[in-house]
Scaffold this motif. Structure first.
Motif: not given
Length: 284
Positions: A53-54, A56-57, A60-61
């Motif tokens: 999850q980290e 993916e973030k 995206e950033k």
């Protein structure tokens, strides 16, 4: 040509900033980018899910930061050993360039600490742009190329000419370190510098592309002098030929010179105070 770029994004260092700087060059602006983040194996399923999850973030950033045409950038989140995954992904997408951060670890330390950039540097045969964590990435205005009599040096020059084609804001600094040159003869005149056999062969390529340039010929130990000149001339990017010297039957085996830090390219990779682009393949 550089049409496909693999950005290995670990979430630390300055690889994203380096790509942003590179994208100012007209020759790079049409390239597609694959942003890759690798999640190492975790002790538990929950920890693995959290790290994913980290990741993916983070990706995206990165996409939002780069502000590229959505059709020109893609995200990849993968699990496994980062150094193996980066090499495998570069092969899968047929990357023309790998960009990644580096802690600049020396010699055996990089092996003992399982340095990803060191192993990718050793295993890949693709051009690789390494950005140390402790340097400041700047707008590309001064590009330095280290030249000698090798074919790898001419590959690095071809790559530099490609990158600076149509980019009037930059100057190309052609450097030749001649260990056999008597230091008492320095500094050479401009005429003697440009008549140096290595320079005389290289200058026409640069002139044909309309690129601003200057030439520097000096003596000393090549690795040390290349790093010194990069600092003296405030280079924003250093391009160096780094051939794969292993026979084809041993591609999966470590190149001990590189792993132990005894090759010229490894010395420069660790000690230069600017991003280092290692040219590997013939460049058209």
């Amino acid at each position: 040509m550089i049409q496909k770029i693999l950005l290995a994004d670990s979430g630390t260092g300055h690889s994203v900033e380096m790509l942003q700087s590179l994208m100012d060059l007209p020759a790079i602006q049409g390239a597609s980018v694959t942003a890759l983040h690798v999640v190492s194996q975790q002790l538990s399923k929950d920890a693995m899910e959290e790290k994913s999850q980290e990741g993916e973030k983070l990706l995206e950033k990165t996409v939002q930061t780069l502000k590229l045409d959505p059709s020109k950038i893609s995200k990849l989140l993968r699990q496994g050993d980062p150094k193996s995954v980066v090499c495998k992904t570069a092969e899968e997408i047929n990357a023309d360039l790998i960009i990644m951060g580096s802690r600049g670890l020396k010699r055996l330390v990089s092996i003992l600490e399982n340095s990803v950039s060191q192993y990718v540097f050793q295993l890949t045969d693709r051009p690789m742009l390494l950005v140390k964590d402790d340097i400041y990435v700047k707008k590309i205005k001064r590009v330095m190329v280290a030249l000698d009599k090798s074919g790898a040096a001419q590959v690095s020059l071809d790559l530099a000419c490609f990158l600076l084609r149509g980019y009037s804001d930059a100057e190309l600094i052609l450097t030749r370190i001649n260990p056999d040159l008597d230091p008492k003869l320095l500094p050479l005149s401009k005429e003697d510098t440009e008549n140096n056999p290595v320079m005389a062969e290289s200058i026409p390529k640069v002139k044909n592309q309309g690129i601003k340039y200057r030439c520097v010929v000096t003596a000393g130990r090549p690795g040390q002098q290349i790093c010194n000149l990069a600092e003296e001339y405030n280079a924003d990017l250093l391009i160096l030929g780094s051939p794969d010297r292993r026979p084809s039957v041993a591609k999966v085996l470590p190149d001990l010179d590189r792993l132990l830090g005894t090759s010229l390219s490894d010395y420069v990779r660790v000690n230069a105070n600017c991003p280092v682009l290692l040219a590997r393949k013939e460049f058209a």
